[in-house]
Design a protein around this motif. Structure first.
Motif, PDB file in Angstrom:
ATOM      1  N   GLU B  50      -3.007   4.783  -8.186  1.00  0.00           N
ATOM      2  CA  GLU B  50      -3.726   4.045  -7.141  1.00  0.00           C
ATOM      3  C   GLU B  50      -5.222   3.987  -7.453  1.00  0.00           C
ATOM      4  OE1 GLU B  50      -1.118   5.940  -6.309  1.00  0.00           O
ATOM      5  OE2 GLU B  50       0.137   4.401  -5.344  1.00  0.00           O
ATOM      6  N   ASN B 114      -3.278  -6.010  -3.338  1.00  0.00           N
ATOM      7  CA  ASN B 114      -4.698  -5.787  -3.021  1.00  0.00           C
ATOM      8  C   ASN B 114      -5.310  -6.955  -2.239  1.00  0.00           C
ATOM      9  OD1 ASN B 114      -4.767  -3.298  -4.202  1.00  0.00           O
ATOM     10  ND2 ASN B 114      -5.815  -3.943  -6.061  1.00  0.00           N
ATOM     11  N   ASN B 118      -5.623  -5.414   4.931  1.00  0.00           N
ATOM     12  CA  ASN B 118      -5.497  -3.976   5.194  1.00  0.00           C
ATOM     13  C   ASN B 118      -5.352  -3.162   3.904  1.00  0.00           C
ATOM     14  OD1 ASN B 118      -2.937  -5.276   5.002  1.00  0.00           O
ATOM     15  ND2 ASN B 118      -1.911  -3.464   5.803  1.00  0.00           N
ATOM     16  N   THR B 119      -5.865  -3.692   2.796  1.00  0.00           N
ATOM     17  CA  THR B 119      -5.739  -2.956   1.535  1.00  0.00           C
ATOM     18  C   THR B 119      -6.421  -1.587   1.628  1.00  0.00           C
ATOM     19  OG1 THR B 119      -6.188  -3.026  -0.830  1.00  0.00           O
ATOM     20  CG2 THR B 119      -7.676  -4.257   0.510  1.00  0.00           C
ATOM     21  N   ALA B 121      -6.944   0.234   4.284  1.00  0.00           N
ATOM     22  CA  ALA B 121      -6.153   1.091   5.179  1.00  0.00           C
ATOM     23  C   ALA B 121      -4.921   1.633   4.461  1.00  0.00           C
ATOM     24  CB  ALA B 121      -5.747   0.312   6.427  1.00  0.00           C
ATOM     25  N   GLY B 122      -4.305   0.808   3.622  1.00  0.00           N
ATOM     26  CA  GLY B 122      -3.122   1.238   2.879  1.00  0.00           C
ATOM     27  C   GLY B 122      -3.446   2.360   1.904  1.00  0.00           C
ATOM     28  N   TYR B 123      -4.520   2.167   1.116  1.00  0.00           N
ATOM     29  CA  TYR B 123      -4.931   3.212   0.175  1.00  0.00           C
ATOM     30  C   TYR B 123      -5.396   4.463   0.921  1.00  0.00           C
ATOM     31  CZ  TYR B 123      -4.758   0.104  -3.925  1.00  0.00           C
ATOM     32  OH  TYR B 123      -4.346  -0.710  -4.953  1.00  0.00           O
ATOM     33  N   GLY B 125      -4.219   5.654   3.681  1.00  0.00           N
ATOM     34  CA  GLY B 125      -3.026   6.421   4.048  1.00  0.00           C
ATOM     35  C   GLY B 125      -2.514   7.238   2.866  1.00  0.00           C
ATOM     36  N   ILE B 126      -2.493   6.605   1.698  1.00  0.00           N
ATOM     37  CA  ILE B 126      -2.005   7.304   0.501  1.00  0.00           C
ATOM     38  C   ILE B 126      -2.950   8.466   0.154  1.00  0.00           C
ATOM     39  CG2 ILE B 126      -1.552   7.053  -1.978  1.00  0.00           C
ATOM     40  CD1 ILE B 126      -0.790   4.054  -1.292  1.00  0.00           C
TER      41      ILE B 126
END
Lengths: 395, 263
Positions: B50, B114, B118-119, B121-123, B125-126
């Protein structure tokens, strides 16, 4: 939560303009999916295209907002006397007391895709008629809708991929409970564009046939487009108004484009929605699944649904009819849930021939003529974003 | 219902503004502000795959969000978030549009995932493991206040701590000309419904049609040119440790009035 009432709503997608056509398509098991002839796209896939957008004209004062996505929004707003309802609400509460929260994933990006084909050969500049703010920008559609009604309350586009227009109900709830607004215009609008068609193609998630959610041989999704709008108020205005009872929002914290394999985030969203509604799983009569028809989505969601509800709750994905309308899916399916409650039936998941035997659910292959009292609707998206909504009916 | 919350942590990264501590001194006028290119730290909280795939917006969001949470002494996995950006990942959007206008339209899966708003926000979370609610908003130039209102409403209505992040990064040409955001700029706050030992300030919000506050000199240039920097007058009031009222630009004539006090 304090219940919120859907006092007016309207939906436009490939299965119909407005609620009557949408209901009749659902009743008649009609699909809006057809081989993709959109723009210059050369992909062997099916899409749920809303026909006639080329002829749609925006109101002249808002002409600068002209793009496919806002045309679809306007076409949607023209149905079911929805504009009259919003104008009446603005008069009743005041234009400062109505919020606008619209979900979209790609807004008017298609306008930019087209503009990139017309760049100046020497300078690379975009054509002079390109207007980023009123078309491409994610907020464009929410701004357009707000200006259509000259509203002056809080507003935002919610853009969390395919959960966007489910999550607008969450934003509206918070603003209404905080006392900032008395009513909210919520919805979702997403339209066909090359970014999503070629994007899902790159992930090998597009089916070459009309999508078959929860089928043993499902092989990907079909993209659709839709505009869905609802007016939320704090008390019912009609005898059979639909009520929003609970919302659950969560994150997978797992992967950008794959769901958590056991649907953990999905399960949390459904549990939280039940908790907020003060309901048990057995109180839910029908689940409108996210059901995109990709192998991984349906497996993860199916596992989560079974873990929470067992095998006996009726469920289906209506994406076989509409296609996956992405940022508009949450709103579209919230309104399909409302139609199911109001008209006393549970819609079938069409195109699906044989349900996946590894997902043991009461998956509806035919419409079930039983009146659900409470319906749960799931919407999940890229970036691991999840939202579940629970609706009921007044009486 | 009174719309009020306590600020327990602040994150700041922008041109010549490397973190809240340094920025606080500049906003207070104790050190001089020299605009220079925003330096984005590598996103060390992400797994290697990531990290390679993340763009400027993700790096910016992780930097300011984690700075604010660390200052508050909290665990990011426990906290819901509200993200806002006026335009998501501009470099990535340009690359996709360029490919789609050419004959070979095979964009990569990474480019595609990407491209969502919400890119970050997604990263996030990870990187943090947070499975809490994450809202992702856009309101063009009003994106900062849209997020502020959403976050504080959530703090009050759901009685929960909430992290708010407003981040913008520039588009390259030719989109830059259509949307000239000059530099990467991000702000983050940890809001709490209750006063704790780490509370830096208390804000109470209402809608107003009063005129929005502007700033002096270079800070005004920054405030006016980057949507996420519309929150700078709020930061300055906190930096000055003065109980005061600040009006922020929001939507047209609708603005946000903030009463800021120091517990």
């Amino acid at each position: 939560m304090n219940p919120l009432w859907l006092t007016h709503y309207t939906a436009t997608s490939s299965i119909g303009r407005g609620l009557d056509q949408t209901l009749s398509a659902l009743r008649g098991l009609h699909s809006g999916l057809a081989p993709c002839r959109f723009d210059t796209v050369e992909l062997e896939t099916f899409v749920g295209e809303v026909t006639g957008l080329e002829e749609v004209k925006l109101p002249p004062p808002l002409a600068e907002y002209d793009c496919r996505n806002n045309r679809l929004a306007w076409l949607g707003l023209l149905q079911d006397d929805f504009q009259l309802a919003v104008r009446n609400a603005a008069e009743k509460y005041g234009r400062h007391r109505i919020g606008v929260f619209i979900g979209t994933s790609t807004s008017g990006i298609f306008q930019t895709e087209l503009a990139y084909r017309r760049r100046n050969a020497e300078t690379g500049a975009l054509p002079a008629d390109f207007n980023y703010r009123t078309t491409h920008n994610t907020y464009s559609v929410a701004d357009f809708v707000r200006r259509c009604f000259n509203l002056a309350g809080p507003a935002a586009a919610v853009s969390s991929a395919c959960s966007s227009s489910a999550k607008v109900f969450g934003s509206a709830r918070r603003m209404m409970e905080a006392g900032l607004i008395d009513a909210a215009l919520v919805g979702g609008v997403d339209s066909l564009c090359l970014t999503t068609l070629y994007g899902f193609n790159s992930l090998e998630l597009l089916s070459s046939e009309p999508c078959r959610p929860y089928d043993a041989k499902r092989n990907g999704l079909s993209i659709g487009e839709a505009a869905a709008f609802a007016l939320l108020e704090k008390s019912p205005q009609h005898e059979d108004d639909i009520v929003l009872l609970g919302i659950g929002e969560s994150s997978d914290a797992y992967h950008m484009s794959s769901p958590h394999p056991e649907g953990l985030g999905a399960k949390i969203a459904m549990q939280d929605a039940l908790h907020m509604a003060g309901l048990a799983p057995s109180d839910i009569d029908y689940i409108n699944l996210h059901g995109t028809a990709t192998p991984s989505n349906d497996a993860a969601e199916g596992i989560a649904v079974q873990a929470l509800f067992g095998r006996n709750t009726a469920c289906s994905s209506t994406k076989g009819a509409t296609g996956h309308t992405l940022g508009a899916a949450g709103g579209m399916e919230a309104l399909i849930s409302a139609l199911a409650l109001k008209h006393g039936f549970m819609p079938a998941g069409i195109n699906t021939r044989q349900t996946d035997p590894s997902l043991q659910l009461d998956y509806l292959l035919e419409n079930r003529e039983e009146r659900p009292r409470r319906v749960l609707s799931n919407s999940f998206g890229f970036g691991g974003t999840n939202c579940s909504l629970i609706f009921g009916i007044s009486s | 219902m009174k719309l009020a919350a306590y600020i327990e942590g602040i994150g700041l990264l922008g041109p010549g503004l490397a973190g809240w501590k340094a920025g606080e001194n500049m906003l207070r006028g104790e050190s001089s502000y020299q605009p220079q290119k925003t330096v984005l730290p590598p996103p060390s909280s992400l797994p290697a795959a990531e990290r390679r795939r993340s763009g400027a917006l993700v790096k910016l969001a992780l930097a300011v969000g984690l700075e604010a949470i660390e200052a508050a002494g909290l665990n990011p996995a426990d906290l819901p978030t509200v993200f806002s950006s006026s335009g998501a990942d501009g470099e990535n959007c340009h690359a996709i549009c360029e490919m789609l206008a050419a004959s070979d339209r095979q964009i990569s899966p990474t480019r595609f995932h990407n491209s969502v708003h919400n890119t970050a926000a997604g990263y996030w979370g990870i990187a943090t493991g947070s499975m809490k609610n994450s809202s992702v908003l856009c309101a063009f130039d009003a994106s900062f206040c849209a997020a502020l209102l959403e976050a504080v409403a959530q703090v009050v209505v759901d009685n929960t701590r909430t992290v708010m992040l407003a981040c913008d990064t520039p588009y390259p040409e030719p989109l830059f000309k259509a949307r000239p955001i000059p530099e990467a700029f991000g702000l983050a706050f940890v809001f709490s419904p209750e006063k704790s030992a780490s509370a830096l300030a208390r804000i109470s919000i209402e809608l107003t049609e009063d005129k929005a506050d502007s700033m002096e000199g270079q800070f005004e240039a920054l405030r006016a040119s980057i949507p996420a920097a519309r929150g700078l007058p709020m930061l300055q009031a906190i930096a000055m440790r003065k109980d005061t009222r600040v009006v922020l630009d929001y939507l047209d004539a609708t603005r946000l009035a903030l009463q800021i006090s120091h517990p």
